[in-house]
Design a protein around this motif. Sequence first.
Motif, short mmCIF file in Angstrom:
data_model
loop_
_atom_site.label_atom_id
_atom_site.label_comp_id
_atom_site.label_asym_id
_atom_site.label_seq_id
_atom_site.Cartn_x
_atom_site.Cartn_y
_atom_site.Cartn_z
N MET A 94 0.84 -1.19 0.00
CA MET A 94 0.00 0.00 0.00
C MET A 94 0.88 1.24 0.00
N SER A 95 0.45 2.24 -0.69
CA SER A 95 1.21 3.48 -0.78
C SER A 95 0.42 4.59 -0.12
N SER A 96 1.12 5.50 0.55
CA SER A 96 0.46 6.58 1.28
C SER A 96 -0.22 7.58 0.36
N GLU A 97 0.13 7.60 -0.93
CA GLU A 97 -0.51 8.56 -1.82
C GLU A 97 -1.90 8.12 -2.28
N CYS A 98 -2.25 6.86 -2.01
CA CYS A 98 -3.57 6.36 -2.40
C CYS A 98 -4.63 6.87 -1.43
N GLN A 99 -5.79 7.21 -1.98
CA GLN A 99 -6.86 7.78 -1.16
C GLN A 99 -7.96 6.75 -0.92
N GLY A 100 -8.63 6.89 0.22
CA GLY A 100 -9.76 6.04 0.54
C GLY A 100 -9.32 4.71 1.13
N LYS A 101 -10.29 3.84 1.34
CA LYS A 101 -10.02 2.53 1.90
C LYS A 101 -9.08 1.77 0.97
N SER A 102 -8.12 1.02 1.56
CA SER A 102 -7.10 0.40 0.73
C SER A 102 -7.03 -1.12 0.83
N SER A 103 -7.69 -1.74 1.82
CA SER A 103 -7.71 -3.20 1.89
C SER A 103 -9.02 -3.66 2.52
N TRP A 104 -9.38 -4.90 2.19
CA TRP A 104 -10.68 -5.45 2.57
C TRP A 104 -10.54 -6.87 3.13
N PRO A 105 -9.94 -7.04 4.31
CA PRO A 105 -9.78 -8.38 4.89
C PRO A 105 -11.11 -9.05 5.21
N GLU A 106 -12.13 -8.26 5.42
CA GLU A 106 -13.45 -8.81 5.74
C GLU A 106 -14.10 -9.53 4.56
N LEU A 107 -13.52 -9.42 3.37
CA LEU A 107 -14.11 -10.05 2.18
C LEU A 107 -13.55 -11.43 1.88
N LEU A 108 -12.63 -11.93 2.68
CA LEU A 108 -12.14 -13.30 2.48
C LEU A 108 -13.31 -14.27 2.55
N GLY A 109 -13.42 -15.12 1.53
CA GLY A 109 -14.50 -16.11 1.49
C GLY A 109 -15.78 -15.64 0.84
N VAL A 110 -15.88 -14.35 0.55
CA VAL A 110 -17.09 -13.78 -0.08
C VAL A 110 -17.03 -14.06 -1.58
N PHE A 111 -18.19 -14.24 -2.20
CA PHE A 111 -18.25 -14.46 -3.65
C PHE A 111 -17.60 -13.27 -4.36
N GLY A 112 -16.78 -13.53 -5.37
CA GLY A 112 -16.00 -12.50 -6.04
C GLY A 112 -16.78 -11.31 -6.56
N ALA A 113 -17.89 -11.57 -7.25
CA ALA A 113 -18.68 -10.46 -7.81
C ALA A 113 -19.26 -9.58 -6.70
N THR A 114 -19.63 -10.20 -5.59
CA THR A 114 -20.12 -9.43 -4.44
C THR A 114 -19.00 -8.57 -3.87
N ALA A 115 -17.80 -9.16 -3.78
CA ALA A 115 -16.64 -8.42 -3.27
C ALA A 115 -16.32 -7.22 -4.15
N VAL A 116 -16.38 -7.39 -5.47
CA VAL A 116 -16.12 -6.29 -6.39
C VAL A 116 -17.08 -5.14 -6.12
N ALA A 117 -18.36 -5.44 -5.97
CA ALA A 117 -19.37 -4.40 -5.72
C ALA A 117 -19.09 -3.67 -4.40
N ILE A 118 -18.72 -4.42 -3.37
CA ILE A 118 -18.44 -3.80 -2.06
C ILE A 118 -17.20 -2.92 -2.13
N ILE A 119 -16.15 -3.41 -2.76
CA ILE A 119 -14.91 -2.63 -2.89
C ILE A 119 -15.16 -1.33 -3.63
N GLU A 120 -15.85 -1.40 -4.75
CA GLU A 120 -16.09 -0.19 -5.55
C GLU A 120 -17.06 0.76 -4.86
N ARG A 121 -17.92 0.24 -3.99
CA ARG A 121 -18.79 1.11 -3.20
C ARG A 121 -17.99 1.78 -2.08
#
Length: 70
Positions: A1-28
Amino acid sequence: MSSECQGKSSWPELLGVFGATAVAIIERDNPLVTAIIVPPGSSVIFDFRCDRVWVYVDNNGNVDRVPRIG
C-alpha cells in the motif's frame, strides 16, 4: 500500500465472499478504484496503481486473498 492512495485500501473482511459481491463492495467503499476478479491460474501485471484492486478468487469463485489497492 502506498500513502498517496486515497480512501479505503484493503478489505480483509471479504475473504471467502463471492468474487462479484466483493467487487461491488470494494467499488462502493472506495469509488476511486476499479476491482478486477482474477481467476485461479491467471497472471496479473505487477505495477502498483492506486486505482486498481485485484480480487483473487478460488475455483468456487470466492475471494481467497485479502483484496488491496495495487
